[in-house]
Design an enzyme around this catalytic site. Structure first.
Site, PDB file in Angstrom:
ATOM      1  N   ARG A  54       0.825  -1.221   0.000  1.00  0.00           N
ATOM      2  CA  ARG A  54       0.000   0.000   0.000  1.00  0.00           C
ATOM      3  C   ARG A  54       0.854   1.264   0.000  1.00  0.00           C
ATOM      4  O   ARG A  54       0.427   2.317  -0.480  1.00  0.00           O
ATOM      5  CB  ARG A  54      -0.936  -0.030   1.228  1.00  0.00           C
ATOM      6  CG  ARG A  54      -1.656   1.273   1.498  1.00  0.00           C
ATOM      7  CD  ARG A  54      -2.925   1.091   2.310  1.00  0.00           C
ATOM      8  NE  ARG A  54      -2.765   0.334   3.536  1.00  0.00           N
ATOM      9  CZ  ARG A  54      -2.099   0.763   4.619  1.00  0.00           C
ATOM     10  NH1 ARG A  54      -1.486   1.929   4.618  1.00  0.00           N
ATOM     11  NH2 ARG A  54      -2.026   0.014   5.700  1.00  0.00           N
ATOM     12  N   TYR A 107     -17.016  19.851 -11.747  1.00  0.00           N
ATOM     13  CA  TYR A 107     -17.513  18.499 -12.019  1.00  0.00           C
ATOM     14  C   TYR A 107     -18.573  18.143 -10.977  1.00  0.00           C
ATOM     15  O   TYR A 107     -18.350  18.297  -9.770  1.00  0.00           O
ATOM     16  CB  TYR A 107     -16.289  17.575 -11.933  1.00  0.00           C
ATOM     17  CG  TYR A 107     -16.507  16.115 -12.124  1.00  0.00           C
ATOM     18  CD1 TYR A 107     -16.998  15.606 -13.324  1.00  0.00           C
ATOM     19  CD2 TYR A 107     -16.170  15.204 -11.119  1.00  0.00           C
ATOM     20  CE1 TYR A 107     -17.158  14.249 -13.504  1.00  0.00           C
ATOM     21  CE2 TYR A 107     -16.320  13.849 -11.287  1.00  0.00           C
ATOM     22  CZ  TYR A 107     -16.824  13.373 -12.478  1.00  0.00           C
ATOM     23  OH  TYR A 107     -16.969  12.026 -12.651  1.00  0.00           O
ATOM     24  N   ASP A 179      -8.831  21.163 -10.407  1.00  0.00           N
ATOM     25  CA  ASP A 179      -9.079  19.989 -11.241  1.00  0.00           C
ATOM     26  C   ASP A 179      -8.661  20.378 -12.662  1.00  0.00           C
ATOM     27  O   ASP A 179      -9.314  21.189 -13.319  1.00  0.00           O
ATOM     28  CB  ASP A 179     -10.575  19.635 -11.172  1.00  0.00           C
ATOM     29  CG  ASP A 179     -10.927  18.374 -11.955  1.00  0.00           C
ATOM     30  OD1 ASP A 179     -10.189  18.022 -12.898  1.00  0.00           O
ATOM     31  OD2 ASP A 179     -11.966  17.758 -11.641  1.00  0.00           O
ATOM     32  N   LYS A 204      -9.038   9.832 -17.692  1.00  0.00           N
ATOM     33  CA  LYS A 204      -9.341  10.488 -18.962  1.00  0.00           C
ATOM     34  C   LYS A 204      -8.148  10.389 -19.916  1.00  0.00           C
ATOM     35  O   LYS A 204      -7.882   9.334 -20.441  1.00  0.00           O
ATOM     36  CB  LYS A 204      -9.769  11.938 -18.703  1.00  0.00           C
ATOM     37  CG  LYS A 204     -10.902  12.057 -17.669  1.00  0.00           C
ATOM     38  CD  LYS A 204     -12.212  11.478 -18.172  1.00  0.00           C
ATOM     39  CE  LYS A 204     -13.263  11.234 -17.100  1.00  0.00           C
ATOM     40  NZ  LYS A 204     -13.616  12.356 -16.274  1.00  0.00           N
TER      41      LYS A 204
HETATM   42  C1  LIG Z   1     -14.215  12.304 -14.979  1.00  0.00           C
HETATM   43  C2  LIG Z   1     -13.810  13.474 -14.209  1.00  0.00           C
HETATM   44  C3  LIG Z   1     -13.435  13.361 -12.882  1.00  0.00           C
HETATM   45  C4  LIG Z   1     -13.543  12.078 -12.116  1.00  0.00           C
HETATM   46  O1  LIG Z   1     -12.753  11.050 -12.581  1.00  0.00           O
HETATM   47  P1  LIG Z   1     -13.147   9.540 -12.238  1.00  0.00           P
HETATM   48  O2  LIG Z   1     -11.913   8.771 -12.494  1.00  0.00           O
HETATM   49  O3  LIG Z   1     -14.301   9.197 -13.135  1.00  0.00           O
HETATM   50  O4  LIG Z   1     -13.551   9.506 -10.807  1.00  0.00           O
HETATM   51  C5  LIG Z   1     -13.025  14.504 -12.224  1.00  0.00           C
HETATM   52  N1  LIG Z   1     -12.985  15.683 -12.844  1.00  0.00           N
HETATM   53  C6  LIG Z   1     -13.334  15.837 -14.114  1.00  0.00           C
HETATM   54  C7  LIG Z   1     -13.246  17.181 -14.734  1.00  0.00           C
HETATM   55  C8  LIG Z   1     -13.765  14.744 -14.841  1.00  0.00           C
HETATM   56  O5  LIG Z   1     -14.156  14.912 -16.106  1.00  0.00           O
END
Ligand SMILES: *Cc1c(COP(=O)(O)O)cnc(C)c1O
Length: 386
Positions: A54, A107, A179, A204
């Site tokens: 971990r 988000y 983010d 992403k």
């Molecule tokens: C998809 C997304 C997230 C979250 O990512 P996950 O891996 O699906 O939890 C956070 N911020 C933005 C802008 C996103 O498009």
């Protein structure tokens, strides 16, 4: 690392442990819980590079090091999803009695975490107009611990003046979280623009192939200790297999992103010229209200943008979106494939002005001519719905 090194070189050469792995180009997948230590002194002195699954393996450390180099950060912590990384970043800085400011364009699940989890632990959230810029100063209270940014915003794609927000937040002792999933650290460098904790949904573009879920938080020097400790206390862990996939995706990011950008802009301009379209939400378009900020701070665009349609009769959206050949309908984005989803926008600080339905497009790596033909057929189906 040499000072002048360009990001794509960093992407290729950072986080490699070739010599420690018999010359293999990629760090292999380590699957382990226990890591045996050679003697008592090493075990109790915590001097070994790896102590427990971990707490990190060569596979996870390779990924963290590569990201750290790309973000020019002091410490990177991996989380099992992008949303997990958002939660980790907020929990790293906030305590009971604190107040956080979150962009109204964040988000949607970020809002869920703030409204439900943070509220339960006595942390209050207020939402702010994403285009507020230096005006954020007026919203900062004595107990404001964090200002959370996302640019361009999820679904609505407003740009934010990150340096202005960071300056105002820092002047009042608040940390800045961002983010940065849309731009990735290749197209925007949060830490260099005043952000303290840079957040990325690896799911992403870094993963890039719709087959891995992960997130990370990268901290500057001042936030390194808090991030490290919170990550350890929460027991977050990402598997070696997932770290391997994320590293594999990362290595080709600099060649994939420009293609996503190019096709995204081709589609965005095509949409903008259609009679069915009210406006296109894409900061790289010269007509976008956020274009000047995007041009000042960002090195490019990805393939994700929004389209506001003119008001449509019932069933029109289904006629457009059902039966598309190349645009899949599903959540997430950043993979090699094109996607389309309706965007349901929930705002509380500044209403979003759209009379008709809003759709979100992800431009994949297909040939743009085929994508346009697919959308053209979709609009033809839509126009038959009265
Ligand atoms: C998809 C997304 C997230 C979250 O990512 P996950 O891996 O699906 O939890 C956070 N911020 C933005 C802008 C996103 O498009």
């Amino acid at each position: 690392m040499t000072e002048s090194r360009k990001p794509s070189t960093t992407v290729v050469h950072s986080g490699r442990m070739t010599r420690a792995h018999f010359g293999t180009v990629n760090t292999p997948v380590y699957r382990t819980s226990t890591i045996l230590q050679p003697d008592l002194a090493t075990l109790e002195g915590h001097s070994a590079p790896y102590v427990y699954g971990r707490r990190g393996t060569p596979t996870s450390r390779s990924l963290e090091e590569a990201i750290n180099a790309l973000e020019d950060g002091a410490h990177t912590a991996l989380a099992p999803s992008g949303l997990g990384a958002i939660a980790l970043a907020l929990l790293s800085v906030c305590s009971a009695g604190d107040h956080v400011l979150v962009s109204d364009s964040a988000y949607w699940p970020t809002r869920g975490f703030c409204d439900r989890m943070l509220t339960r632990y006595g942390i209050e959230t207020d939402y702010y107009d994403p285009t507020i810029g230096a005006g954020i100063a007026a919203l900062i209270k004595p107990n404001t611990r964090a200002v959370f940014c996302e640019a361009p915003g999820s679904l609505t794609f407003e740009m934010q003046d990150i340096p202005a927000i960071a300056a105002a937040a820092h002047a009042r002792g608040a940390s800045v979280l961002m983010d940065n999933t849309w731009a990735t650290p290749l197209l925007f460098q949060p830490l260099a623009h005043g952000v303290d904790l840079s957040i990325q949904a690896v799911t992403k573009y870094i993963g890039g192939h719709a087959d891995v879920m992960m997130g990370y938080v990268c901290a500057n020097e001042g936030h390194k200790a808090r991030l490290e400790q919170t990550h350890g206390d929460m027991g977050l862990y990402c598997s070696g297999d997932d770290c391997f996939l994320a590293l594999r995706g990362l290595r080709t990011l600099p060649v994939r992103l420009p293609r996503h950008q190019e096709t995204g802009l081709t589609l965005a301009r095509w949409f903008a010229a259609r009679p069915e379209v009210e406006r296109v939400l894409h900061p790289a378009l010269e007509t976008d209200p956020g274009h000047a900020l995007w041009k000042r701070d960002f090195k490019g665009a990805c393939g994700l943008f929004g389209v506001v349609l003119k008001p449509q009769p019932e069933g029109a959206l289904a006629a457009l979106m059902d039966h598309l050949d190349y645009f899949g309908m599903g959540y997430s984005w950043g993979g090699f494939e094109s996607l389309i989803v309706p965007a349901h926008i929930h705002r509380t600080a500044r209403p979003f002005d759209a009379q008709g339905p809003v759709i979100r497009i992800h431009a994949g790596l297909e040939d743009p001519d085929d994508l346009i033909a697919d959308l053209e057929a979709g609009f033809a189906r839509m126009s038959k719905v009265k």
